[in-house]
Design a protein around this motif. Structure first.
Motif, PDB file in Angstrom:
ATOM      1  N   UNK A 144       0.825  -1.201   0.000  1.00 53.44           N
ATOM      2  CA  UNK A 144       0.000   0.000   0.000  1.00 53.44           C
ATOM      3  C   UNK A 144       0.859   1.251   0.000  1.00 53.44           C
ATOM      4  N   UNK A 145       0.416   2.269  -0.719  1.00 53.60           N
ATOM      5  CA  UNK A 145       1.161   3.527  -0.799  1.00 53.60           C
ATOM      6  C   UNK A 145       1.342   4.148   0.579  1.00 53.60           C
ATOM      7  N   UNK A 146       2.435   4.869   0.748  1.00 57.75           N
ATOM      8  CA  UNK A 146       2.763   5.470   2.038  1.00 57.75           C
ATOM      9  C   UNK A 146       2.032   6.796   2.243  1.00 57.75           C
ATOM     10  N   UNK A 162     -10.468   5.980  -1.608  1.00 48.38           N
ATOM     11  CA  UNK A 162      -9.664   5.304  -2.616  1.00 48.38           C
ATOM     12  C   UNK A 162      -8.284   5.934  -2.656  1.00 48.38           C
ATOM     13  N   UNK A 163      -7.248   5.228  -2.196  1.00 52.22           N
ATOM     14  CA  UNK A 163      -7.188   3.790  -1.910  1.00 52.22           C
ATOM     15  C   UNK A 163      -7.689   3.361  -0.537  1.00 52.22           C
ATOM     16  N   UNK A 238      -0.927   1.715   5.049  1.00 50.91           N
ATOM     17  CA  UNK A 238       0.288   1.021   4.621  1.00 50.91           C
ATOM     18  C   UNK A 238       0.639  -0.053   5.636  1.00 50.91           C
ATOM     19  N   UNK A 239       1.003  -1.219   5.153  1.00 49.77           N
ATOM     20  CA  UNK A 239       1.444  -2.309   6.011  1.00 49.77           C
ATOM     21  C   UNK A 239       2.881  -2.653   5.654  1.00 49.77           C
ATOM     22  N   UNK A 261      -0.812  -2.813  -4.196  1.00 47.50           N
ATOM     23  CA  UNK A 261       0.479  -2.384  -4.713  1.00 47.50           C
ATOM     24  C   UNK A 261       1.540  -2.606  -3.647  1.00 47.50           C
ATOM     25  N   UNK A 262       2.681  -3.170  -4.028  1.00 49.44           N
ATOM     26  CA  UNK A 262       3.690  -3.522  -3.032  1.00 49.44           C
ATOM     27  C   UNK A 262       5.089  -3.372  -3.610  1.00 49.44           C
TER      28      UNK A 262
END
Length: 305
Positions: A144-146, A162-163, A238-239, A261-262
């Motif tokens: 996920x995006x920061x 979103x997201x 974010x994870x 996304x990653x």
């Protein structure tokens, strides 16, 4: 918050980077997390559910029951409290979480509404992922995006949809991958603080590659406008995961299949300082004493006549 642990059923207690308590209960892992929302009034209910659920997801569990305490300032409009409670109730329903209790109060102890929640979830004992399990040489994966949450509250609220700021899809994908040793959701202090907590809770250090971090263009825009460092910007959504090198491709594939996304953004190392490599330059990974979003709010207040 720290405390002594005298109950043998407590598998994971309090500590830096340990955002959820895990207790063995009837052969299963009972998981509890507690976090307040203090930055904003709008969307506070939805944010409260999301950030507490993220702590549950990050240890491989599923959130189930929530208690919420709502503190509102004196003079608040009754309709505003009703709207906040409706937002909280709807967010619980959408997350499949039962709102089972709590407390609402108007008090001069706060200047804006505070929503503080305790969320409880469960997992099978063999599915629980310890927060301090990062091993030397593990690859740090960003899912996920920061800085989505910080970007949203600083001018792009549509990003809450979103997201979004839930790590549910990422955590569910990663917990099924053998070789994922630890997970940690990004919150205050941004991705830099989360990486430090992920590694240091296991007695190790992160070595981040800044060029590989995933950013949204809106984040770059708001940070440029306000002279903020995105590495320290509030980051729910974010994870981070510490993954054995042999499991990285499987982890990235699982995330891709889940629509997340990653990117591999660094490593966990023993006996080394925390570092950041960016643009071919190596230096210490910055530590943020306070979140960059709070700094932005303070700057705005000071500039207001």
């Amino acid at each position: 918050m720290f405390g002594s642990n005298r109950d043998a059923r407590v598998i994971q207690g309090s500590g830096v980077g340990l955002d959820a308590a895990v207790i063995e209960w009837g052969g299963r892992a009972l998981v509890a997390a507690s976090d307040p929302i203090t930055f904003v009034d709008s969307n506070a209910g939805r944010l409260a559910v999301a950030v507490n659920a993220n702590d549950i997801f990050a240890v491989g569990a599923e959130p189930q029951w929530m208690l919420a305490t709502v503190l509102a300032p004196e003079g608040v409009d009754a309709a505003a409290i009703q709207e906040l409670l409706a937002d909280l109730t709807l967010a619980c329903a959408e997350a499949g979480v039962a709102l089972v209790g709590g407390h609402t109060e108007i008090t001069d102890a706060v200047v804006r509404s505070v929503v503080s929640c305790t969320l409880i979830g469960t997992a099978a004992m063999d599915e629980f992922i310890p927060s301090n399990g990062a091993a030397d040489g593990d690859v740090i994966i960003q899912a996920g995006a920061a800085a989505v949450e910080g970007t949203a509250i600083l001018g792009y609220p549509q990003l809450l949809d979103d997201p979004g700021i839930s790590v549910a899809a990422a955590a569910r994908a990663l917990r099924a991958v053998d070789g994922v040793h630890a997970m940690h959701d990004v919150t205050e202090g941004g991705i830099a603080t989360a990486a430090l907590e992920l590694a240091e809770s296991a007695g190790r250090s992160p070595q981040l590659v800044g060029d590989d971090v995933i950013w949204l263009p809106q984040t770059m825009a708001v940070c440029s406008e306000r002279d903020l460092d995105p590495l320290g910007l509030l980051g729910s959504g974010t994870l981070l995961a510490a993954v054995s090198p042999g499991a990285v491709e499987r982890a990235l594939s699982a995330l891709s299949n889940a629509g997340v996304q990653a990117s591999a953004i660094g490593r966990v190392a023993a006996g080394s300082p925390a570092t950041l490599r960016f643009g071919g330059q190596m230096g210490p990974l910055p530590r943020f004493e306070r979140d960059e979003a709070l700094r932005a709010f303070d700057d705005a207040r000071r500039s207001t006549p």
